[in-house]
Motif scaffolding. Sequence first.
Motif, short mmCIF file in Angstrom:
data_model
loop_
_atom_site.label_atom_id
_atom_site.label_comp_id
_atom_site.label_asym_id
_atom_site.label_seq_id
_atom_site.Cartn_x
_atom_site.Cartn_y
_atom_site.Cartn_z
N VAL A 19 0.84 -1.20 0.00
CA VAL A 19 0.00 0.00 0.00
C VAL A 19 0.88 1.26 0.00
O VAL A 19 0.62 2.21 -0.75
N ARG A 21 1.08 4.15 -2.73
CA ARG A 21 0.78 5.53 -2.33
C ARG A 21 1.88 6.47 -2.82
O ARG A 21 1.62 7.54 -3.37
N LEU A 31 1.70 6.93 -6.56
CA LEU A 31 0.59 7.80 -6.95
C LEU A 31 0.93 9.27 -6.70
O LEU A 31 0.56 10.14 -7.50
N ALA A 47 -0.15 3.67 -11.84
CA ALA A 47 0.00 2.62 -10.82
C ALA A 47 -0.01 1.23 -11.48
O ALA A 47 0.80 0.37 -11.13
N GLU A 52 -6.33 9.94 -0.26
CA GLU A 52 -6.53 8.61 0.33
C GLU A 52 -7.66 7.86 -0.37
O GLU A 52 -7.66 6.63 -0.42
N VAL A 62 -6.03 6.34 -3.28
CA VAL A 62 -5.20 5.20 -2.86
C VAL A 62 -6.10 4.01 -2.49
O VAL A 62 -5.79 2.86 -2.81
N THR A 86 -5.68 0.48 -4.43
CA THR A 86 -5.18 -0.68 -3.67
C THR A 86 -6.28 -1.72 -3.42
O THR A 86 -5.96 -2.84 -3.03
N VAL A 135 -4.81 3.09 4.30
CA VAL A 135 -4.05 3.59 3.15
C VAL A 135 -3.26 4.84 3.47
O VAL A 135 -2.70 5.48 2.57
#
Length: 463
Positions: free
Chosen positions: A134, A138, A141, A274, A436, A439, A443, A451
């Motif tokens: 994760v 993150r 990203l 990603a 978030e 994310v 994820t 996250v």
Amino acid sequence: MKRTKVSTLLSTPALIGTEVEAKGWVRTRRGNKHVQFVQLNDGSTINNIQVVFDMNLFSEDQLKPLTTGSSLRVKGLLVESQGKGQTCEIQAKEFEVYGSADPLAYPLQKKGHTLEFLRDIAHLRPRTNTFGAVLRIRSALAFAIHKFFQEKGFYYLNTPLITASDAEGAGAMFQVTTLDVENPPRDEEGRVDYSADFFGKHTSLTVSGQLEGELGATALGEIYTFGPTFRAENSNTPRHLAEFWMIEPEMAFYDITDNMDLAEEFVKYCIKYALDNCADDIRFLEQMYDKGLTERLNFVVNNDFIRLSYGEGVKILEESGKKFEFPVHWGTDLQSEHERYLVEEHFKKPVILTDYPKEIKAFYMKQNEDGKTVRAMDVLFPHIGEIIGGSEREENYDKLMARIEELHIPMKDMWWYLDTRRFGTVPHSGFGLGFERLVLFVTGMTNIRDVIPFPRTPGKAEF
Ligand code: 4AD
Ligand code: MG
């Protein structure tokens, strides 16, 4: 000898047959009295490198400290691996333990902890496969976001975290003060005297950088912010944090359609980035938590988002025949159950809703001719609900003032904002992406607390 990262060792065939040095943390050790295998991870990739200890060269005693969680430096020959699942391994010649991790005390000694349990040891959870994955996604990203805007000629603008204006109304605020809260200075009427406070006035942590972003956009043309944002609502949901990161682009000369085009291109770019750069981590999360993850990500990248008005959306909801917990009709703020119905059940695609009733949106949004709606846009995602909120801004001074007066927004805090409309005002637009929530989507995790490295939620600020 220079240490080589595990990601490099595993992906550089030219290194095979050479002497290498690796450093990292032991994930597991197993074996017998002839040979021992250590899975070593250094955070550079979800994959471990296997270190093989020939027990003719080492004693049981020497290897004893190599328990799960301990850290070491190891030197040896990198060879092609016989075993399944790994390309190469290190035949240990020499090693040094940096730090042991008492198996009786180390909380991550065993695998398979629940995400809830890991939240209580947020200081150690980055060492698990899940949080490693994760956090790497993150980071990727965040880089993609800067790359996207920088390549488009947007400027990164840093807006203040401490603010004296609470006019945006995006959420309850955390107060910032150096006054003695147990015994603050008071004026004659007994009210706290903020002129004695650090900034000479009442201040809070920002709920959004937008208003300052508009100052940047009306000078530099196109800017984006990317920073922490604070909201003191007591919302204990899987999608709310008290401290979260927001990306807020603000663009001069953009109307609502330009704004929607940018938002759609932007999120697709980030997701694609990603997919292209975090394949191992996404694959891991897919196997562990969310079998449809890659497919869903590709679907969003490859399909146009649906665009429709709030009014049309509400009509679909009313005609759906579905029993919602919160009843819906024109004028109500949409709940996440409504947003998810539109996205997941009706359209089965991301949706951009526009033209919301002005009563449920912020004062600065551009007013439509109908006198009832404003040029707002919310981007709604499967599994997430609202991922982006934005609008075209009201650039007309008189109309903006009328709305400010209607809503009794304290003007003394807003004079600097109004100057953008007094001096060379231009049509402009912008939006905010909750980092978030992006994310979370990429994820496939289901709780926003999982996250962000150190989540801040009501009652929780331990680590
Ligand atoms: O919709 P919001 O409140 O919009 C604004 O703050 C505008 N000033 C943005 C702009 O036009 N520049 O928040 C924007 C996004 C939401 O869509 C959501 O993704 C995220 O920020 N967000 C949160 N994320 C986590 N925790 C919270 N408490 C959040 N509140 C909003
Ligand atoms: Mg919103």
